[in-house]
Design a protein around this motif. Sequence first.
Motif: not given
Length: 576
Positions: A52-61
């Motif tokens: 869908c053209g979206l980047k996943w940003v896995g934060s630390v919490n």
Amino acid sequence: MGANINIRVQNLEQPMDVAEYLFRRLHQIGVRSVHGLPGDYNLIALDYLPSCGLKWVGSVNELNAAYAADGYARVKEMGALITTFGVGELSAINGVAGAFSEHIPVVHIVGCPSTISQRNGMLLHHTLGNGDFNVFANMSAQISCEVAKLTNPVEIATQIDHALRVCYIRSRPIYIMLPTDMVQAKVEGARLNTPIDLSEPDNEPESEAYVVDVVLKYLRAAKNPVILVDACAIRHRVLDEVHDLIEKTNLPVFVTPMGKGAVNEEHPTYGGVYAGAGSSPPQAQEIVESSDLILTIGALKSDFNTAGFSYRTSQLNTIDLHSDHCVVKYSTYPGVQMRGVLRQVINQISASELNVQPSPVVENEVAKNLDDSPIITQAWLWPRVGQFLQKKDIVITETGTANFGIWDTKFPSGVTALSQVLWGSIGWSVGACQGAALAAADDNSGRRTILFVGDGSFQLTAQELSTMIRLKLKPIIFVICNDGFTIERFIHGMEAEYNDISNWDFKALVDVFGGSKTAKKFAVKTKESLEQLLTDPTFNAAECLQFVELYMPKEDAPRALIMTAEASAKNNAKKD
């Protein structure tokens, strides 16, 4: 039941999975990166992001992720956050509450147990063990302008479109509850061919015309009118109208602390920050408070935004324009929105009809605050920061010294200022910096992102530095090392143990979090060394993450902070 579902799906022109529909709508609105953390109730949904053209940003919490979505939204106009049911969403709730308080549009998507599990009241992990699957949504309802529980495929596409429109128009968070068995349920994908209508409804013509007539009458009669621009002018996107009004009238224009960045501070009629007794320059207070007509746009008259309620203005001399109503002196006009009123006033007025008084000259008073000591003082630093800043920089200031010090910084044009003056959650700025820097990168704008955060505040959310390094973001981070919680010290307990912090080797965290080969680190303890850094072309180019320990005295604070802290202490001590 199954046959009915099959018939429904067969009648869809373009069947599409719910997760894909939701994420494509986010992309259409302008979101390019989605913050959050994975959890088993949202994992399948996360698989849809890349297509869908979206980047996943896995934060630390989740808390940091919520702060980051807030910062992202302040630069990109909307942010998105995905958490998991219960444990994840509750960790994020403080950050979402801050976005609600400060009028920031954040879409909070919560992956939750299936509708079947909820209907049967199953004893599942991440629940309270009482069979109540609505308890967390009910909590979030208090800090959301819309709650959408996606439980019926027939209604889901309409729910999503409505919720996203409300999020944008009202500029506040929404809460979307996405059960695991609805992620791949089918909705009408052909709806995507029609973008969500994000336009505000027009004012009722007669009501608007009446308010405009009253505003024009008072403006034309005033002897020394001024314009005061506040936070909600930014949040509700009327800055084009604000600048057109300034150009048309040539009236002196001031901003509040929360309104910093709303106005081109290089404009000849810009008169500085009005915050009552904390105004900068000080003559801004005299000019605003002696005015017989103050036109305020998007006012949020909170304690820290007014230097401890130190305004000395009369409602009898004030016109307040808001996103959903207007107040002219003591008359309130519900439902009349400021955009339409502003546009009509701009169309119908000219500077020749007005009594235009001169604005005070606003400069970065570096030389005036320079002393013979090598020590970096708050009084010298913030005007010097104004000389360091470049056009279109993004500047984030943390609750505490930075939030108050920046009042004395005159910005170049196009600077976007991020602060959390109303909610004031310590540590917010580190996550917000990540989100803001990512938003600038998503836009390929080349804008620098610069963070000023105190050492105490930084310790609350320092882990988000690792996300910035992982995403190859290039902020300039100044950690003000002054031995603890300065704002609390000035409110109460200058030497109290509870305002102390552990002494960290802050810049070593850059290496700990994986930045040893890509980032640069500095420790600055004198005016001379800071001057060298701020004038270094490579440092100014900001081509990698740069982390600066900035050492300042413990008992030094910006004058506005000292004044506001005294007022806050008095308010805290009040009794009936």
